[in-house]
Design an enzyme around this catalytic site. Structure first.
Site, PDB file in Angstrom:
ATOM      1  N   LYS A 137       0.822  -1.205   0.000  1.00 46.50           N
ATOM      2  CA  LYS A 137       0.000   0.000   0.000  1.00 46.50           C
ATOM      3  C   LYS A 137       0.857   1.256   0.000  1.00 46.50           C
ATOM      4  O   LYS A 137       0.498   2.253  -0.569  1.00 46.50           O
ATOM      5  CB  LYS A 137      -0.923  -0.011   1.214  1.00 46.50           C
ATOM      6  CG  LYS A 137      -1.901  -1.139   1.107  1.00 46.50           C
ATOM      7  CD  LYS A 137      -2.881  -1.179   2.248  1.00 46.50           C
ATOM      8  CE  LYS A 137      -3.655  -2.472   2.111  1.00 46.50           C
ATOM      9  NZ  LYS A 137      -4.664  -2.669   3.097  1.00 46.50           N
ATOM     10  N   ARG A 138       1.977   1.184   0.655  1.00 41.23           N
ATOM     11  CA  ARG A 138       2.797   2.380   0.759  1.00 41.23           C
ATOM     12  C   ARG A 138       3.592   2.628  -0.519  1.00 41.23           C
ATOM     13  O   ARG A 138       3.645   3.717  -1.023  1.00 41.23           O
ATOM     14  CB  ARG A 138       3.787   2.261   1.920  1.00 41.23           C
ATOM     15  CG  ARG A 138       3.226   2.665   3.260  1.00 41.23           C
ATOM     16  CD  ARG A 138       4.202   2.307   4.366  1.00 41.23           C
ATOM     17  NE  ARG A 138       4.528   0.890   4.388  1.00 41.23           N
ATOM     18  CZ  ARG A 138       5.703   0.384   4.088  1.00 41.23           C
ATOM     19  NH1 ARG A 138       6.704   1.165   3.742  1.00 41.23           N
ATOM     20  NH2 ARG A 138       5.913  -0.922   4.152  1.00 41.23           N
TER      21      ARG A 138
END
Ligand code: GLU
Ligand code: ZN
Length: 477
Positions: A243-244
């Site tokens: 996600k990052r």
């Protein structure tokens, strides 16, 4: 023990948890379920796994519906919401307790841990409360009693036969101390009740499968479903998409101007390919060719460049009117020009040329902004490369353009191009070299839509104004 797999009507389900945005990987899972159902004439069901009341949010459920709709993925029948089925899970747990497949446990996590350390070897729960015949009580959980020996074996369409030694499975928690059943119970009960024939989901859920199967068999199911654990999706470093680090929300791709049909087509290639190797093709053909058993085990590279290429191809295949319609959102939400300057006629004139060049719809404004801005935004690199580097030629070309354009008739692209190209040819200047300073003066950039058409539509007055102001800037810098 190997459960029997009987052939039943084809029923698949997509079962997202509404705890965050819809990930590229989830969209691929939805698509592969949908393709399996549509290819085989089966049912595609949708289940919202929202047992986790703290993390599930209604707007995220809407986002799932919207994103599936955007991708063109439909489903059959009513959506099942796990949050509405708590009674059913409670009944299932009661029956597991009554049959001795589950038991109450009062061990606190620190006690479990301390005993595991003292014992050495494998961490995890030691079965301490198995035969204590505890009842419900504050702080108590329900655990499933896993077999001590043997293996849990199941058939995976992609991986063949998969087996997990039961000795590796601790007696896992199925009801938390707050009374909420764990994911495994809800998942097993629902797949049974919904009569799912094929459980198609991400590889990350592979370790959960033996637990879910043991629960399912303990609930006296006669047969197992078939499983298909889809390969991981990785970035260019072969790392799992995170996600990052990576852009993984489908929503972001919508906003960046990817066409849903291009995105759906591209997602279909993440772990699967048609036998003839032709990857870009209409969805009805993909439905026809798709075989779940052809999905690969090896991880799939999410390649943005390839997605861009797919998208560009889909954009170019649109009828121009459709391209104009689909560009609307990007032309009207936060345009770089004063909104009142926008002219639909001018955009329509340029649209076929823009359509040839963009990879995403969000690039569209950047190709026409110079037409709707009072002054073009001068790109520093382009200015350096074209104007500063050969200042003498640039000034010469601008002078020629100003002189020719002042009286040019008719004011249309052909005549405009001849004025500059004719001069270049008769003066031994490369056509590209002569064109470049005019382009930078008019558009602010060294690349863009066809120049002569741009000049025609910009009009004589504004063209001359820009050529003169570029000359002044060049003379004073
Ligand atoms: N709800 C699970 C998830 O979003 C998927 C469960 C399943 O497909 O069995 O990861
Ligand atoms: Zn215990």
């Amino acid at each position: 023990m190997l459960g029997v797999t009987v052939s039943s009507p084809l029923r698949v389900r997509f079962a997202p948890s509404p705890t965050g945005y819809l990930h590229i990987g989830s969209a691929r899972t939805a698509l592969f379920n949908w393709l399996t159902a549509r290819h085989g004439g089966g049912q595609m069901l949708l289940r919202i796994e929202d047992t986790d009341a703290d993390r599930s949010r209604p707007e995220l459920i809407d986002l799932i519906f919207r994103t599936l709709g955007w991708l063109g993925l439909d489903w059959d029948g009513e959506v099942v919401h796990q949050s509405k089925r708590a009674d059913r899970y409670r009944d299932a747990v009661e029956s597991l307790l009554a049959a001795g497949h589950a038991y109450w446990c009062e061990c606190r996590p620190d006690e479990v841990k301390a005993r595991a350390q003292a014992r050495g070897g494998k961490p995890g729960y030691d079965g301490h409360c198995r035969d204590r015949e505890l009842g419900p009580g504050p702080g108590r959980v329900v655990r499933f009693r896993t077999p001590d020996e043997g293996e849990t074996v199941f058939s995976d369409v992609i991986r063949g036969q998969v087996s997990f030694p039961n000795a590796d499975l601790e007696d896992f928690v199925i009801v938390r101390s707050n009374g909420v059943p764990m994911f495994h119970v809800a998942n097993a009960v629902d797949d049974l009740d919904m009569e799912i024939s094929h459980v198609i989901r991400g590889e990350d859920l592979l370790p959960a499968t033996p637990k879910i199967l043991l629960l399912r068999r303990a609930l006296s199911s006669e047969s197992d479903p078939l499983f298909a654990h889809l390969p991981l999706i990785v970035n260019e470093k072969r790392q799992k998409l995170s996600k990052r680090r990576d852009d993984v929300a489908v929503e972001d791709y919508i906003e960046r101007g990817y066409l849903p049909e291009a995105m759906a087509n591209y997602l279909a290639t993440l772990g699967w390919g048609p036998p003839d190797g032709i990857e870009i093709r209409p969805m009805p053909e993909i439905i026809e060719l798709f075989e779940l058993s052809d999905v690969t085990k090896s991880s799939a590279f999410f390649d943005i460049k390839k997605l861009d290429a797919f998208n560009g191809e889909y954009i170019r295949a649109l009828p121009v009117g459709e391209f104009i319609n689909r560009s609307t959102h990007w032309l009207f939400s936060n345009p770089p020009w004063p909104p009142e300057n926008f002219s639909a006629g001018v955009f329509e004139f340029m649209a076929p040329h823009v359509q040839e060049r963009v990879r995403t719809l969000s690039e569209v404004p950047g190709y026409v902004d110079f037409l709707f801005l009072d002054q073009p935004l001068i790109d520093d690199d382009s200015w350096q490369k074209v104007m500063e580097k050969d200042r003498v030629l640039a000034i010469q070309v601008l002078d020629v353009a100003i002189e020719q354009f002042e009286s040019l008739e008719p004011w249309e692209s052909k005549a405009i191009s001849l004025a500059i190209i004719g001069w270049a040819d008769s003066n031994g200047v490369k056509r590209q070299k002569a064109q470049a300073p005019v382009r930078v003066a008019i558009t602010g950039r060294s690349v863009g839509p066809p120049l002569w058409e741009s000049i025609e539509v910009l009009g004589r007055g504004r063209t001359l104004e820009r050529l003169r102001s570029a000359k002044t800037r060049l003379a004073t810098t």
